[in-house]
Design a protein around this motif. Sequence first.
Motif, short mmCIF file in Angstrom:
data_model
loop_
_atom_site.label_atom_id
_atom_site.label_comp_id
_atom_site.label_asym_id
_atom_site.label_seq_id
_atom_site.Cartn_x
_atom_site.Cartn_y
_atom_site.Cartn_z
N SER A 66 0.78 -1.26 0.02
CA SER A 66 -0.01 0.04 0.01
C SER A 66 0.94 1.29 -0.03
CB SER A 66 -1.02 0.04 1.13
OG SER A 66 -1.60 1.15 1.36
N TRP A 67 0.27 2.20 -0.71
CA TRP A 67 1.03 3.47 -0.81
C TRP A 67 1.09 4.18 0.71
CZ3 TRP A 67 -1.73 7.69 0.69
CH2 TRP A 67 -3.12 7.58 0.28
N LEU A 68 0.16 3.77 1.58
CA LEU A 68 0.29 4.46 2.90
C LEU A 68 1.48 4.04 3.66
CD1 LEU A 68 -3.62 3.42 4.10
CD2 LEU A 68 -2.60 5.53 3.10
N TRP A 69 2.17 3.05 3.45
CA TRP A 69 3.37 2.67 3.87
C TRP A 69 4.60 3.74 3.56
CZ3 TRP A 69 3.34 -0.21 8.05
CH2 TRP A 69 2.51 -1.24 8.19
N VAL A 70 4.46 4.22 2.38
CA VAL A 70 5.26 5.25 1.78
C VAL A 70 5.03 6.33 2.43
CG1 VAL A 70 6.08 6.53 -0.25
CG2 VAL A 70 5.56 4.04 -0.43
N ALA A 71 3.77 6.69 2.73
CA ALA A 71 3.29 8.03 3.33
C ALA A 71 3.81 8.19 4.81
CB ALA A 71 1.88 8.24 3.13
N ALA A 72 3.46 6.80 5.43
CA ALA A 72 3.86 6.71 6.99
C ALA A 72 5.63 6.97 6.94
CB ALA A 72 3.48 5.31 7.42
N ALA A 73 6.37 6.39 6.10
CA ALA A 73 7.89 6.46 5.98
C ALA A 73 8.09 7.88 5.86
CB ALA A 73 8.42 5.67 4.98
N ALA A 74 7.49 8.66 5.05
CA ALA A 74 7.72 9.93 4.77
C ALA A 74 7.35 10.90 5.99
CB ALA A 74 6.91 10.76 3.37
N ALA A 75 6.34 10.58 6.61
CA ALA A 75 5.98 11.42 7.75
C ALA A 75 6.84 11.16 8.80
CB ALA A 75 4.60 10.70 8.35
N LEU A 76 7.51 9.81 9.12
CA LEU A 76 8.40 9.44 10.00
C LEU A 76 9.80 10.16 9.78
CD1 LEU A 76 8.34 5.51 10.55
CD2 LEU A 76 7.69 7.43 12.18
N VAL A 77 10.31 10.56 8.45
CA VAL A 77 11.30 11.21 8.05
C VAL A 77 11.02 12.71 8.78
CG1 VAL A 77 12.62 12.23 6.15
CG2 VAL A 77 12.00 9.92 6.36
N VAL A 78 9.81 13.43 8.28
CA VAL A 78 9.43 14.81 8.53
C VAL A 78 9.73 14.80 10.14
CG1 VAL A 78 7.92 16.51 8.79
CG2 VAL A 78 8.20 15.07 6.69
N LEU A 79 9.19 13.86 10.83
CA LEU A 79 9.22 13.91 12.38
C LEU A 79 10.48 13.88 13.05
CD1 LEU A 79 7.60 13.77 15.05
CD2 LEU A 79 7.61 11.10 14.93
N ILE A 80 11.62 12.94 12.37
CA ILE A 80 12.82 13.07 12.85
C ILE A 80 13.53 14.39 12.43
CG2 ILE A 80 15.06 11.91 12.26
CD1 ILE A 80 13.67 9.49 11.55
N VAL A 81 13.23 15.13 11.36
CA VAL A 81 13.86 16.32 11.14
C VAL A 81 13.41 17.22 11.90
CG1 VAL A 81 13.84 18.25 9.31
CG2 VAL A 81 13.82 15.75 8.78
N LEU A 82 12.14 17.29 12.56
CA LEU A 82 11.39 18.32 13.50
C LEU A 82 12.09 18.09 14.75
CD1 LEU A 82 7.70 18.25 12.63
CD2 LEU A 82 9.49 20.08 12.12
N MET A 83 12.23 16.55 15.23
CA MET A 83 12.93 16.36 16.39
C MET A 83 14.33 16.90 16.34
SD MET A 83 11.28 12.64 17.27
CE MET A 83 12.42 12.46 18.96
N VAL A 84 15.08 16.74 15.42
CA VAL A 84 16.57 17.06 15.34
C VAL A 84 16.41 18.69 15.41
CG1 VAL A 84 18.45 17.32 13.97
CG2 VAL A 84 17.42 15.24 13.98
N ALA A 85 15.39 19.47 14.81
CA ALA A 85 15.57 21.00 14.83
C ALA A 85 15.14 21.56 16.42
CB ALA A 85 14.45 21.46 14.12
N TRP A 86 14.14 20.42 17.09
CA TRP A 86 13.83 20.89 18.30
C TRP A 86 15.19 20.78 19.43
CZ3 TRP A 86 13.09 17.18 22.60
CH2 TRP A 86 12.50 17.95 23.75
#
Length: 203
Positions: A66-86
């Motif tokens: 499912s393409w939802l797994w791709v969306a979930a992976a992209a969301a995790l990458v964004v979350l990691i970037v936000l955590m690094v920025a925080w």
Amino acid sequence: MNGTPHILNRILIGILGLKLLAIGILLVLLATVPAVGNWWRNWSAGLWEHLKFIAEQTRIPGRAESWLWVAAAAALVVLIVLMVAWVSQQGKGRANLIVSEYDDARTPGDVHIGGSLAEQALKAALAERPDLAGATVATYEVRGRPGLRIRVQPRLGASPHALAVDISRLVEALDVVVGRKIPVLIHIAAGARARFSRAERVR
């Protein structure tokens, strides 16, 4: 005194604490209340079937995933970037120099005085006081100008006013040594170490 986003940190910690509290309450109810366990099994079974249906409807053409797994992976990458920025925002404002100026009148060159000099001098002076349970000194930069934050934990019975006066005198002596008036924040607060330590009154 530094650039740490304290309000945002408290909001995030509060949200995380509420989530952990809700999870803990749910686990206790699942372990102790049979009706809650039955509800959870029925609800989770229905949710699993619904998720399987969504996964089948969102398959990538020509593939079983499912393409939802791709969306979930992209969301995790964004979350990691936000955590690094925080994390990078924590503790901003620390400075290494307490004095940094250029003088070309008599002796051309750079004059730098490290913040560790002021920190160690004040810590050594405060460490000799029996009315203090602890003291920390740190150098920060506020609006482009270096300053000191002095945080002390008085023992039970110590006079905050007397502490503030004595620390102010130490800072004035430090100003004479470095040749510049340094902005200082004096924070007097009682912590666990002060509450559980032996009380010694100032004489």
